[in-house]
Design a protein around this motif. Sequence first.
Motif, PDB file in Angstrom:
ATOM      1  N   ARG A  89      -6.947  -0.556  10.659  1.00  0.00           N
ATOM      2  CA  ARG A  89      -6.200  -0.906   9.460  1.00  0.00           C
ATOM      3  C   ARG A  89      -7.095  -1.165   8.250  1.00  0.00           C
ATOM      4  NH1 ARG A  89      -3.506  -4.826   8.669  1.00  0.00           N
ATOM      5  NH2 ARG A  89      -1.840  -3.868   7.442  1.00  0.00           N
ATOM      6  N   TYR A 105       0.852   3.990   1.532  1.00  0.00           N
ATOM      7  CA  TYR A 105       1.206   4.614   2.803  1.00  0.00           C
ATOM      8  C   TYR A 105       2.168   3.772   3.640  1.00  0.00           C
ATOM      9  CZ  TYR A 105      -2.628   7.838   1.847  1.00  0.00           C
ATOM     10  OH  TYR A 105      -3.453   8.770   1.286  1.00  0.00           O
ATOM     11  N   ILE A 106       2.419   2.519   3.242  1.00  0.00           N
ATOM     12  CA  ILE A 106       3.384   1.719   3.997  1.00  0.00           C
ATOM     13  C   ILE A 106       4.566   1.288   3.136  1.00  0.00           C
ATOM     14  CG2 ILE A 106       1.822   0.901   5.786  1.00  0.00           C
ATOM     15  CD1 ILE A 106       1.304  -1.607   4.243  1.00  0.00           C
ATOM     16  N   TYR A 142      -5.855   1.259   5.497  1.00  0.00           N
ATOM     17  CA  TYR A 142      -5.023   0.622   4.474  1.00  0.00           C
ATOM     18  C   TYR A 142      -5.787  -0.295   3.533  1.00  0.00           C
ATOM     19  CZ  TYR A 142      -1.177   1.900   7.650  1.00  0.00           C
ATOM     20  OH  TYR A 142      -0.290   2.571   8.458  1.00  0.00           O
ATOM     21  N   ALA A 166      -7.032  -2.991   4.443  1.00  0.00           N
ATOM     22  CA  ALA A 166      -6.461  -4.287   4.826  1.00  0.00           C
ATOM     23  C   ALA A 166      -7.524  -5.365   4.895  1.00  0.00           C
ATOM     24  CB  ALA A 166      -5.766  -4.154   6.182  1.00  0.00           C
ATOM     25  N   HIS A 200       0.839  -1.197   0.000  1.00  0.00           N
ATOM     26  CA  HIS A 200       0.000   0.000   0.000  1.00  0.00           C
ATOM     27  C   HIS A 200       0.876   1.249   0.000  1.00  0.00           C
ATOM     28  CE1 HIS A 200      -2.807   3.083   1.453  1.00  0.00           C
ATOM     29  NE2 HIS A 200      -3.773   2.278   1.067  1.00  0.00           N
TER      30      HIS A 200
END
Length: 457
Positions: free
Chosen positions: A352, A185-186, A356, A358, A183
């Motif tokens: 999350r 942002y990570i 994300y 997720a 992702h």
Amino acid sequence: MRSNRPGGPHWLREPADPNALVDHLWSRTATKTDGVLAVGGVPLPELVREHGSPAYVLDEADFRARARAFRDAFSDYDVYYAGKAFLCTTVARWLAEDGLSLDVCSGGELAVAERAGFPMERVGFHGNNKTLGELERAVELGVGRVIVDSFDEIERLAAVTTELGRTTGVLVRVTAGVEAHTHEYIATAHEDQKFGFSIAGGDALEAARRVLAAPGLRLLGLHSHIGSQIFDTSGFEVAARRVLALHARIATELDVVMPEMDLGGGFGIAYTTQDDPSDPETLATGMSEIVEHECRALGIDRPRLSIEPGRAIVGPSMCTVYEVGTVKEVALDGGARRSYVSVDGGMSDNIRTALYDADYSATLASRASTSPAALARVVGKHCEAGDIVVKDEFLPGDVRPGDLVAVPGTGAYCRSMASNYNHALRPPVIGVRDGKTFTVLRRETEADLLATDVGIS
């Protein structure tokens, strides 16, 4: 790279038995008997009767086994547990006892390490904007290494060491221009983001030059981190090549051979059956081969290496147990139907999914069911349409209010990112071991919630 699963329900396959436990998603002591999920020898219905719900359940044996597995597989490395994934004094003490080092990235995380009596020489301090007070505390405590992230920080840290008359070990965080398949942002090694000094742009070399010239700073090496939820070592190859090339260039141009290099962390875990992470032994072999190959090509000695697993240790060691409050069935396009299973937690204890996108899994934890599996979405109780815990899962079709649902893989970035949204009370972390429970972090109370509200005396 082993690819992440595609999003959405089209990749789901209805399980043959909705009561079954998918073992590799859970901590190693998790079992199901007559539909009742137990962790660490503790049936979750019993745990909830004693401690309430929702609750995070931390499997001590699993956590410590995973920590030791990284320590042993990377036996000639320094293994720094990434405290941002989940940190408390109990975990810090386990890590100290099992011989790992600790990575912190705030004054608060450093305070936890200090309270736990963690050996400060085995602490690394991360962060792109450490305050003057945080740097002063780190130097005073004797933190083993500070990972510097900007020219301003180099100047600030040098001023602190000069004032205190101390010397501090420093790693220079660099961006290698490698973007992990994860992702946005990570992913943290591409150029357009807040972390590190660019190798390609020349800032990383200049940062090393300034550290060498600064009083009280001892240049230990370079630090590179390419992202999170990474399933194999292929992404590290290009990064290692570029970072080691800079390591060699610093030796040639600045006449200093740095003794260390940190390859970061980001090792992934299985959140659903579609995830296939590598084990520590495979990661260690792959990363060591990459570094040794590049060092031979450059004609340099291999520096002392370190890594920073966090999620890969604590992620599978914890699950979250919820109580079902309501069940609502809705029609989908094409005539299919989905149950919205509302639980007594949500985005305040696991952000999350919303942050994300997720994916997580879930299982009915309190009883067996003979009902066929049905497509469900586990949602929270917050006043947000995006308050989703598990986007798509097959659960028994007769899930009803009062049932317990458990979600595996919630050890990393769930409790550590928990909030008081809607003035929710953050759940406790309950440790389990050998059939007994112990409180790691207690449940918040309304008194905790109102303690900082000073509007009325």
